[in-house]
Design an enzyme around this catalytic site. Structure first.
Site, PDB file in Angstrom:
ATOM      1  N   GLU A 117      -0.310  -4.573  23.137  1.00  8.19           N
ATOM      2  CA  GLU A 117       0.386  -3.305  23.345  1.00  8.19           C
ATOM      3  C   GLU A 117      -0.278  -2.621  24.533  1.00  8.19           C
ATOM      4  O   GLU A 117      -1.517  -2.614  24.592  1.00  8.19           O
ATOM      5  CB  GLU A 117       0.269  -2.412  22.107  1.00  8.19           C
ATOM      6  CG  GLU A 117       1.084  -2.941  20.945  1.00  8.19           C
ATOM      7  CD  GLU A 117       0.962  -2.107  19.676  1.00  8.19           C
ATOM      8  OE1 GLU A 117       0.315  -1.048  19.712  1.00  8.19           O
ATOM      9  OE2 GLU A 117       1.505  -2.528  18.651  1.00  8.19           O
ATOM     10  N   GLY A 152       5.722   4.287  14.622  1.00 11.52           N
ATOM     11  CA  GLY A 152       6.021   4.420  13.192  1.00 11.52           C
ATOM     12  C   GLY A 152       5.699   5.813  12.678  1.00 11.52           C
ATOM     13  O   GLY A 152       6.469   6.416  11.926  1.00 11.52           O
ATOM     14  N   ARG A 179      -2.370  -9.369  -2.282  1.00 13.91           N
ATOM     15  CA  ARG A 179      -3.448 -10.165  -2.873  1.00 13.91           C
ATOM     16  C   ARG A 179      -3.752  -9.724  -4.305  1.00 13.91           C
ATOM     17  O   ARG A 179      -3.870 -10.531  -5.212  1.00 13.91           O
ATOM     18  CB  ARG A 179      -4.699 -10.066  -2.003  1.00 13.91           C
ATOM     19  CG  ARG A 179      -5.271 -11.412  -1.681  1.00 13.91           C
ATOM     20  CD  ARG A 179      -6.451 -11.316  -0.787  1.00 13.91           C
ATOM     21  NE  ARG A 179      -6.906  -9.931  -0.634  1.00 13.91           N
ATOM     22  CZ  ARG A 179      -7.964  -9.574   0.036  1.00 13.91           C
ATOM     23  NH1 ARG A 179      -8.691 -10.477   0.618  1.00 13.91           N
ATOM     24  NH2 ARG A 179      -8.330  -8.319   0.156  1.00 13.91           N
ATOM     25  N   ARG A 192       0.535  -4.373  12.355  1.00 12.22           N
ATOM     26  CA  ARG A 192      -0.176  -4.646  13.607  1.00 12.22           C
ATOM     27  C   ARG A 192       0.378  -5.947  14.170  1.00 12.22           C
ATOM     28  O   ARG A 192       0.611  -6.907  13.418  1.00 12.22           O
ATOM     29  CB  ARG A 192      -1.682  -4.800  13.370  1.00 12.22           C
ATOM     30  CG  ARG A 192      -2.415  -3.526  12.998  1.00 12.22           C
ATOM     31  CD  ARG A 192      -2.495  -2.533  14.164  1.00 12.22           C
ATOM     32  NE  ARG A 192      -3.258  -1.332  13.833  1.00 12.22           N
ATOM     33  CZ  ARG A 192      -2.715  -0.194  13.370  1.00 12.22           C
ATOM     34  NH1 ARG A 192      -1.411  -0.103  13.206  1.00 12.22           N
ATOM     35  NH2 ARG A 192      -3.485   0.851  13.095  1.00 12.22           N
ATOM     36  N   GLY A 194       0.866  -1.193   0.000  1.00 12.05           N
ATOM     37  CA  GLY A 194       0.000   0.000   0.000  1.00 12.05           C
ATOM     38  C   GLY A 194       0.896   1.235   0.000  1.00 12.05           C
ATOM     39  O   GLY A 194       2.053   1.165  -0.424  1.00 12.05           O
ATOM     40  N   ILE A 239       2.383   2.761   2.446  1.00  9.59           N
ATOM     41  CA  ILE A 239       3.591   2.601   3.263  1.00  9.59           C
ATOM     42  C   ILE A 239       4.540   1.613   2.581  1.00  9.59           C
ATOM     43  O   ILE A 239       5.737   1.884   2.438  1.00  9.59           O
ATOM     44  CB  ILE A 239       3.235   2.140   4.696  1.00  9.59           C
ATOM     45  CG1 ILE A 239       2.449   3.240   5.419  1.00  9.59           C
ATOM     46  CG2 ILE A 239       4.496   1.786   5.486  1.00  9.59           C
ATOM     47  CD1 ILE A 239       1.860   2.846   6.757  1.00  9.59           C
ATOM     48  N   HIS A 292       5.288   1.224  18.999  1.00 13.80           N
ATOM     49  CA  HIS A 292       4.285   1.661  18.015  1.00 13.80           C
ATOM     50  C   HIS A 292       4.410   3.168  17.725  1.00 13.80           C
ATOM     51  O   HIS A 292       3.473   3.935  17.953  1.00 13.80           O
ATOM     52  CB  HIS A 292       2.864   1.327  18.516  1.00 13.80           C
ATOM     53  CG  HIS A 292       1.844   1.309  17.401  1.00 13.80           C
ATOM     54  ND1 HIS A 292       0.747   0.476  17.391  1.00 13.80           N
ATOM     55  CD2 HIS A 292       1.747   2.027  16.255  1.00 13.80           C
ATOM     56  CE1 HIS A 292       0.027   0.696  16.301  1.00 13.80           C
ATOM     57  NE2 HIS A 292       0.619   1.637  15.598  1.00 13.80           N
TER      58      HIS A 292
HETATM   59  C1  8YV Z   1      -1.175   4.979  15.092  1.00 13.15           C
HETATM   60  C2  8YV Z   1      -0.887   3.628  13.129  1.00 13.15           C
HETATM   61  O1  8YV Z   1      -2.472   5.048  14.668  1.00 13.15           O
HETATM   62  O2  8YV Z   1      -1.694   4.956  11.370  1.00 13.15           O
HETATM   63  C3  8YV Z   1      -1.730   3.871  11.944  1.00 13.15           C
HETATM   64  O3  8YV Z   1      -2.452   2.950  11.546  1.00 13.15           O
HETATM   65  O4  8YV Z   1      -0.675   2.536  13.505  1.00 13.15           O
HETATM   66  C4  8YV Z   1      -0.295   4.749  13.896  1.00 13.15           C
HETATM   67  O5  8YV Z   1      -0.056   5.856  13.149  1.00 13.15           O
HETATM   68  C5  8YV Z   1      -0.793   6.145  15.905  1.00 13.15           C
HETATM   69  O6  8YV Z   1      -0.658   5.643  17.162  1.00 13.15           O
HETATM   70  C6  8YV Z   1      -1.757   7.278  15.900  1.00 13.15           C
HETATM   71  O7  8YV Z   1      -2.732   7.141  16.892  1.00 13.15           O
END
Ligand code: 8YV
Length: 325
Positions: A265, A286, A176, A236, A154, A156, A284
């Site tokens: 988490e 990123g 997929r 995730r 995607g 990212i 977490h």
């Molecule tokens: C978290 C993320 O949401 O964008 C996502 O799906 O996993 C992260 O960016 C971040 O903790 C923001 O709440």
């Protein structure tokens, strides 16, 4: 005069809170601890919009206690804490914040990968403990010339692919639905799923958590990987069988892992992952830069404003709700 009720579960910057407060009757959910679904159910009965963090699980059951809800605007690209099918069935529009965080997540992917392959922690300890006085620092491994295998191409995944090319890596991907544009432009070559685990020196996971991907990478996949390979998860924690990963790391089935996400988490410091030397962990983060979080917050608030006023928001997950309206 009736003012539209909006619930904010994510901590937002003051200026964005002010603009929301001017337009809506705002309720702010207290930070962690009180943030379980049941404690906000009474306010949800009158809530029409939500700016959502990871704090709440919007299950079908919770949606049933939100008869007035029209818009859920998620701060984040992943929306696995929302039952989108149930929201769509109730005419609730779901928005998210794609694209604005791709760079930050890709950057951390490489920060973690290099920390692992160049043994950053060991080398830092080498300086700090004075071990350097008697020996030179431990050697790492190159990522240049190696093969990056991306699961989930995607926004990212594509940014990770571009960055990998900058490191002179070959890039293969599994998704997929094939991305012919990425293939045509030479960004990444499609690989069968098993072949990817077999051929990649680095397997990096960037797919969404869905019923299909939950626990989809486990014993069988780690068994295919090279003993010299590294595993990265930026999506995730629940996408992988974490116990199987721990076994693969303990037995030397794979060389190392870098994880920005875990299940659960926060991760318990007593978890075996925390004591493995061949693992690099972050909590977490990123998307965790000041600039990227600002962009995510702005987009989430903009999505909410647009959706609440009946306009098509910049990023809608289930735009068919707007057509139905
Ligand atoms: C978290 C993320 O949401 O964008 C996502 O799906 O996993 C992260 O960016 C971040 O903790 C923001 O709440």
């Amino acid at each position: 005069m009736h003012r539209t009720r909006v619930l904010v579960t994510a901590p937002l910057p003051d200026d964005l809170m002010t603009s929301l407060r001017e337009a809506f009757d705002l309720e702010v959910m207290p930070p962690a601890g009180a943030q379980d679904s049941t404690s906000v159910i009474s306010s949800l009965a009158t809530t029409e919009g939500v700016v959502l963090s990871e704090a709440l699980q919007f299950t079908a059951e919770l949606l049933d206690s939100c008869p007035k809800l029209r818009v859920i605007s998620k701060v984040g690209v992943g929306y696995d804490n929302i039952d989108v099918a149930a929201a769509t069935a109730r005419n609730i529009l779901v928005c998210n914040t794609p694209a604005v965080l791709s760079g930050a997540v890709a950057d951390l992917t490489f920060a973690l990968l290099l920390a692992l392959t160049r043994r950053l922690r060991d080398n830092e300890a080498h300086v700090r403990t004075g071990a350097w006085k008697t020996a030179s620092g431990p050697l790492g491994h190159d990522i240049r010339g190696k093969t990056m295998g991306i699961i989930g191409l995607g926004g990212i995944g594509r940014t990770v692919a571009r960055t990998a090319r900058g490191f002179d890596m070959s890039v293969i991907y599994y998704k997929r639905t094939r991305d012919l544009e990425a293939e045509g432009s030479g960004l990444a070559a499609f690989s069968g799923r098993d072949d990817l685990f077999r051929d990649a020196d680095v397997v990096s996971v960037h797919c969404a958590l869905t019923p299909e991907t939950r626990q989809s990478i486990g014993e069988a996949e780690f068994a295919l990987m090279k003993p010299s390979s590294c595993f990265i998860n930026m999506s995730r924690g629940a996408v992988i069988d974490q116990a199987a990963l721990v076994r693969a790391l303990q037995t030397g089935r794979i060389a190392g892992a870098a994880l920005d996400v875990t299940d659960p988490e926060p991760l318990d410091p007593a978890d075996p992952l925390c004591s493995l030397p061949n693992v690099v962990l972050t909590p977490h983060v990123g998307s965790g830069t000041v600039e990227t979080r600002r962009a995510m917050h702005e987009l989430a608030v903009q999505n909410l404003f647009q959706a609440m006023s009946g306009k098509v928001p910049k990023a809608a997950v289930n735009p068919q709700v707007l057509q139905a309206r």
